[in-house]
Design a protein around this motif. Structure first.
Motif, PDB file in Angstrom:
ATOM      1  N   GLU A 222       0.828  -1.207   0.000  1.00 16.71           N
ATOM      2  CA  GLU A 222       0.000   0.000   0.000  1.00 16.71           C
ATOM      3  C   GLU A 222       0.863   1.258   0.000  1.00 16.71           C
ATOM      4  OE1 GLU A 222      -4.442  -0.957   1.666  1.00 16.71           O
ATOM      5  OE2 GLU A 222      -3.273   0.661   2.536  1.00 16.71           O
ATOM      6  N   VAL A 223       1.931   1.204   0.779  1.00 18.34           N
ATOM      7  CA  VAL A 223       2.844   2.347   0.813  1.00 18.34           C
ATOM      8  C   VAL A 223       3.410   2.582  -0.585  1.00 18.34           C
ATOM      9  CG1 VAL A 223       4.992   3.257   1.771  1.00 18.34           C
ATOM     10  CG2 VAL A 223       3.440   1.948   3.232  1.00 18.34           C
ATOM     11  N   GLN A 225       2.040   1.818  -3.403  1.00 17.40           N
ATOM     12  CA  GLN A 225       1.000   2.373  -4.274  1.00 17.40           C
ATOM     13  C   GLN A 225       0.885   3.883  -4.106  1.00 17.40           C
ATOM     14  OE1 GLN A 225      -2.430   0.093  -3.178  1.00 17.40           O
ATOM     15  NE2 GLN A 225      -2.025  -1.537  -4.638  1.00 17.40           N
ATOM     16  N   ILE A 226       0.882   4.317  -2.845  1.00 15.46           N
ATOM     17  CA  ILE A 226       0.820   5.759  -2.570  1.00 15.46           C
ATOM     18  C   ILE A 226       2.028   6.449  -3.188  1.00 15.46           C
ATOM     19  CG2 ILE A 226       1.032   7.477  -0.720  1.00 15.46           C
ATOM     20  CD1 ILE A 226      -0.694   5.654   1.034  1.00 15.46           C
ATOM     21  N   TYR A 227       3.187   5.866  -2.952  1.00 13.10           N
ATOM     22  CA  TYR A 227       4.456   6.406  -3.459  1.00 13.10           C
ATOM     23  C   TYR A 227       4.430   6.517  -4.982  1.00 13.10           C
ATOM     24  CZ  TYR A 227       9.531   6.108  -4.490  1.00 13.10           C
ATOM     25  OH  TYR A 227      10.800   6.296  -4.959  1.00 13.10           O
ATOM     26  N   LYS A 229       1.955   6.656  -7.006  1.00 13.85           N
ATOM     27  CA  LYS A 229       0.979   7.632  -7.496  1.00 13.85           C
ATOM     28  C   LYS A 229       1.542   9.053  -7.393  1.00 13.85           C
ATOM     29  CE  LYS A 229      -3.765   9.137  -6.861  1.00 13.85           C
ATOM     30  NZ  LYS A 229      -4.905   9.117  -5.930  1.00 13.85           N
ATOM     31  N   VAL A 230       2.158   9.350  -6.260  1.00 19.00           N
ATOM     32  CA  VAL A 230       2.721  10.689  -6.066  1.00 19.00           C
ATOM     33  C   VAL A 230       3.841  10.954  -7.078  1.00 19.00           C
ATOM     34  CG1 VAL A 230       4.047  12.135  -4.452  1.00 19.00           C
ATOM     35  CG2 VAL A 230       2.067  10.838  -3.645  1.00 19.00           C
ATOM     36  N   ILE A 231       4.715   9.966  -7.250  1.00 22.42           N
ATOM     37  CA  ILE A 231       5.818  10.133  -8.208  1.00 22.42           C
ATOM     38  C   ILE A 231       5.256  10.367  -9.616  1.00 22.42           C
ATOM     39  CG2 ILE A 231       7.791   8.971  -9.322  1.00 22.42           C
ATOM     40  CD1 ILE A 231       8.619   9.359  -6.533  1.00 22.42           C
ATOM     41  N   LEU A 257       9.099  17.327  -1.867  1.00 19.44           N
ATOM     42  CA  LEU A 257       9.324  16.769  -0.545  1.00 19.44           C
ATOM     43  C   LEU A 257      10.447  15.739  -0.555  1.00 19.44           C
ATOM     44  CD1 LEU A 257       8.229  16.660   2.342  1.00 19.44           C
ATOM     45  CD2 LEU A 257       6.619  14.907   1.587  1.00 19.44           C
ATOM     46  N   ALA A 258      10.506  14.931  -1.600  1.00 19.09           N
ATOM     47  CA  ALA A 258      11.462  13.816  -1.615  1.00 19.09           C
ATOM     48  C   ALA A 258      12.189  13.784  -2.955  1.00 19.09           C
ATOM     49  CB  ALA A 258      10.722  12.502  -1.376  1.00 19.09           C
ATOM     50  N   PRO A 259      13.104  14.767  -3.167  1.00 18.13           N
ATOM     51  CA  PRO A 259      13.728  14.896  -4.482  1.00 18.13           C
ATOM     52  C   PRO A 259      14.549  13.674  -4.901  1.00 18.13           C
ATOM     53  CG  PRO A 259      14.812  16.328  -2.875  1.00 18.13           C
ATOM     54  CD  PRO A 259      13.572  15.791  -2.222  1.00 18.13           C
ATOM     55  N   SER A 261      14.077  10.503  -4.235  1.00 14.85           N
ATOM     56  CA  SER A 261      13.193   9.438  -4.711  1.00 14.85           C
ATOM     57  C   SER A 261      12.660   9.745  -6.105  1.00 14.85           C
ATOM     58  CB  SER A 261      12.007   9.259  -3.764  1.00 14.85           C
ATOM     59  OG  SER A 261      12.462   8.884  -2.493  1.00 14.85           O
ATOM     60  N   HIS A 262      12.265  10.985  -6.312  1.00 12.62           N
ATOM     61  CA  HIS A 262      11.752  11.351  -7.636  1.00 12.62           C
ATOM     62  C   HIS A 262      12.827  11.164  -8.700  1.00 12.62           C
ATOM     63  CE1 HIS A 262       8.500  13.188  -5.316  1.00 12.62           C
ATOM     64  NE2 HIS A 262       7.791  13.158  -6.423  1.00 12.62           N
TER      65      HIS A 262
END
Lengths: 440, 440
Positions: A222-223, A225-227, A229-231, A257-259, A261-262
């Motif tokens: 689930e985490v 999936q959220i991740y 989607k945001v990316i 917020l999380a450069p 990771s992007h």
């Protein structure tokens, strides 16, 4: 166990009971139990078996065993022989990887040809836990924790909630024969360390470790999936393409917020590793001009953008040069500086040094070899000249031609490096800022 | 190592070099090296030491050692004695937990009283890796993977990037004395299994396992940031409060990408575990009326909302009842049904059965004990009566009073359960739908 598998199939939406399933059966306890359970669910099954010829007679014994099993159950049987070691050697991959490639490619062929809806494989809860630990040990982001998916494309994994121990108990209780699978014991060093040395200790800490890990993985999924989607949402604002380049906006990256990771999700498909990405992420807070490269791509930290370009095969490499004072170690070494135009400025009289009107240049510049059709305006001449003609005038050998680099601004050639500047970018009475390159 | 710690302090924004830092020094290699490095950075340090009296003379030896160390370096020294075992027994917590509580509370007191800006503790890369594995073994979401934070409140951890081995090497190279720390060896079973049985195997798989785990954790931390932000944003749309209740919108929950995660983050502060939350998440796809409870709270799956209420202490429990046909096993057992009003309907003549006009009721109903000031309109009577007076009329013993439950619609009493219905909710000629309760 039968009830639990039915519920899992429904919950995870693996398949409907009237759909034809091709079951991958190695002969080991997991795949044999899987086949048994699917048959009890009255799913129409076919049996697919690969002989990887990794263990000689034993491999042939597995084949006979699975063939008979399919016959007893009255199921369609498909089999194939692979020269796994040869395939691994040819493709320079591990035996494990080779077996995986061969297997899944062939399953898919059979599935399509014989009109099965899905391919069922026997991965179970132990595999989930082991895979998470392997990924952690090797280094991973969230993707490596969300484990083996219950359904991915045409592959379904109905046994995922069950630890291997439970499969063994089921086989015993239902007098199900199976073959001892020793493939893993021989080929997969890391997995075996995890399975035989780490899992037992974790089991002492938590006797339900496999169920706990399966639950962990559900949460991580689930985490993820959220991740994802945001990316994905941010990618749209962050990136655009220009000709063959991918441009990533530095100001927008800084707002995120999380450069890291992007950037990782954007760049890992181009062969950049997480450590490269961390350095690239740091570079956005520094000056422009830094170059990073993966095996296939080059990334330039320019002023407003990170610019990603493909490194072409062989001699056709292309490099980008930002508007920074820098010493570049490309195939040619260049010392680059910006100078103010002062009254005492002397034109250099070495072909190793070139000076241009900085304001006429469009950064990043590009450095590449010549192509058919290239032309420039040789300084001091009226009009243009083909590069190929210039080479003839200069009496260049083939090798000299191939070793010559061109510096470009946009699509225009600025400098035949080490040989001749272009008239369009030359310093004039109006020049205030000079861009100077020195070939080392 | 000195350069790397300076960079880490800057990157993670731990503190400025002119800020006063209280260093927690046990005497073990990690805290002693930490103190040494901070002194070399010319940070103004104080030394805080706790004597937990867990190892008699050895503990006293640690105290003397740290005291002398502070003296040698000319630093302020703070110390305290704890009866850790007594505190653990009194608070029914583990020795480890007790030591942690005592330590951090006291550090904070010293910090405030003596005007230190931060408290520096010696956690290092081994602790990071171990903590991740402990959390995985026990069951965790993303929070348990993002590890020990470099900075949390007033606590800073400058050694986080360094494996213990590197600290030992630094100590040796710089001739730094330290005390062998055996606290962990005695008290923390799980951590020791991980440290001595699992980490060495992981190190065989990946010699840089500690650095890899630290890097993993950095990545997970970004994932956690993204996750937290999304959960926070959605919380606003998902939840509102009504009196003492928290209401979570079921339709909105259903629209979400990761409903279990959202519910977990909402409900775990109220004592619900991940397994409860999975069941609650499943219930949103089923019928209403299901009840879930944690040690402190009750959650009702009502029609449009999940309704969270606190369970009061002792006898004052309150329960919610949804408008569903259901058998409830509360302190009283109730069979609940809805009936159409048919011409042949017979009023039950048992006080164990109650029938009301369903349309007059406001769901969810509430079940609770009586309170001073409660009143109702006894059926067949004009006007209202205090519950306390009703009890007197019925000649109830104290125990009978305490065992009597009231059913309420909004703030109005519907039924003195098993004794008397309320006139305001009775069935009349206009009633079309009957709400029937039967006490089992």
């Amino acid at each position: 166990m039968q009830r639990k598998i039915v519920r899992f199939v429904e919950e995870e939406n693996l398949f409907y009971r009237d759909e034809k399933i091709l079951v991958a059966v190695s002969g080991g306890v997991d795949s044999v139990v899987l086949l048994d359970l699917l048959c009890k669910m009255e799913v129409e099954c076919g049996v697919a078996h690969c002989n990887f010829h990794l263990r000689d007679e034993e491999s042939d014994g597995d084949f006979e065993f699975v063939k008979n099993l399919a016959k007893e159950k009255g199921l369609a049987f498909y089999s194939i022989d692979f020269d796994t070691k040869k395939y691994a050697a040819e493709n320079k991959i591990s035996i494990e990887m080779a077996a995986r490639d061969l297997r899944y490619n062939w399953f898919e062929q059979v599935r399509e040809a014989s009109e099965y809806k899905y391919i069922a494989v026997g991965h179970h809860a132990d595999d989930v836990a082991e895979t998470v630990l392997i990924n952690l040990a090797r280094g991973t982001g969230i993707h490596g924790l969300s484990g083996i998916k219950p359904k991915l494309g045409k592959i379904v994994r109905p046994l995922l909630p069950f630890p291997r121990k439970q499969l063994l108990e089921y086989a015993k209780k239902n007098s199900i024969d199976f073959r001892e699978d020793r493939t893993n014991a021989e080929t997969d060093y890391v997995r075996n360390k995890i399975r035989h040395q780490i899992m037992p200790v974790l089991e002492e800490i938590n006797p339900a470790i496999r169920a706990t890990m399966t639950e962990n993985v559900q949460r991580f999924r689930e985490v993820e999936q959220i991740y994802n989607k945001v990316i994905e949402q941010n990618r749209l604002h962050l990136v655009f393409t220009r000709e063959n380049q991918l441009l990533i906006s530095i100001p927008k990256l800084k707002e995120l917020l999380a450069p890291v990771s992007h950037l990782y999700e954007l760049l890992s498909p181009y062969g950049f590793h997480h450590r490269d990405v961390r350095k690239i992420a740091e570079s956005i807070h520094g000056i422009s001009g830094k170059l990073f490269s993966s095996a296939s791509h080059q990334l330039l930290r320019d002023r407003e953008y990170l610019i990603l370009t493909e490194i072409s095969e062989g001699n056709n490499n292309e490099y980008l040069i930002a508007d920074e004072e820098v010493k570049l170690k490309l195939p040619v070494e260049l010392k680059i500086s910006f100078l103010d135009r002062t009254p005492g400025f002397q034109f250099p009289n070495s072909t190793k040094i070139a000076c241009f009107d900085a304001n006429k240049l469009q950064f990043p510049l590009q450095l590449r070899k010549w192509k058919e059709g290239d032309y420039f305006h040789p300084i001091g001449m009226k009009g243009k000249k083909k590069i190929s003609d210039f080479f003839i005038d200069q009496k260049f050998s083939l090798q000299e031609k191939e070793n010559t680099w061109l510096l470009l601004s946009g699509t225009k050639i600025v400098w035949v490096v080490g040989h001749r500047m272009d008239d369009r970018f030359k310093i004039t009475g109006n020049t205030t800022k000079i861009y100077r390159l020195e070939l080392e």
